[in-house]
Write a protein that holds these residues in place. Sequence first.
Motif, PDB file in Angstrom:
ATOM      1  N   LEU A  55     -82.950 -24.262 -39.915  1.00 52.19           N
ATOM      2  CA  LEU A  55     -82.263 -23.519 -38.688  1.00 52.19           C
ATOM      3  C   LEU A  55     -81.779 -22.993 -38.074  1.00 52.19           C
ATOM      4  N   ARG A  90     -86.381 -19.408 -37.613  1.00 48.91           N
ATOM      5  CA  ARG A  90     -86.781 -20.129 -36.536  1.00 48.91           C
ATOM      6  C   ARG A  90     -87.520 -19.179 -35.809  1.00 48.91           C
ATOM      7  N   GLN A  91     -87.079 -17.907 -35.461  1.00 47.21           N
ATOM      8  CA  GLN A  91     -88.498 -17.296 -35.313  1.00 47.21           C
ATOM      9  C   GLN A  91     -90.173 -16.456 -36.065  1.00 47.21           C
TER      10      GLN A  91
END
Length: 102
Positions: A14, A20-21
């Motif tokens: 992460l 993360r997106q």
Amino acid sequence: MFSEAELLAVFRALSNPTRRQMLVWLKDPMGFPGQEPGDVEIGVCVTDIQQRVGLGQSTTSQYLAMLRQVGLVVATRRGKWTYYRRDEANIARLLETLRDVF
């Protein structure tokens, strides 16, 4: 509960904003062009994720593989295509671990 080593691997995965997106986008699989309601069960095709993220196929696949290895997404193979969806049960377990630890 996640072990310390598992948490470290999740944090590493992460730490990348693109990964993360991808995880955020997979929260709404119908937000991808061409998704059918029946597709939600198996996830989003890696090609659709690649087009949205704007990276090469190899990089996109590596990013998704890392998310899969730490248990945040599940991959399903259909013929020559691979589909990804969030592993909501494991994400809930991660959040529970974080609440317990912190």
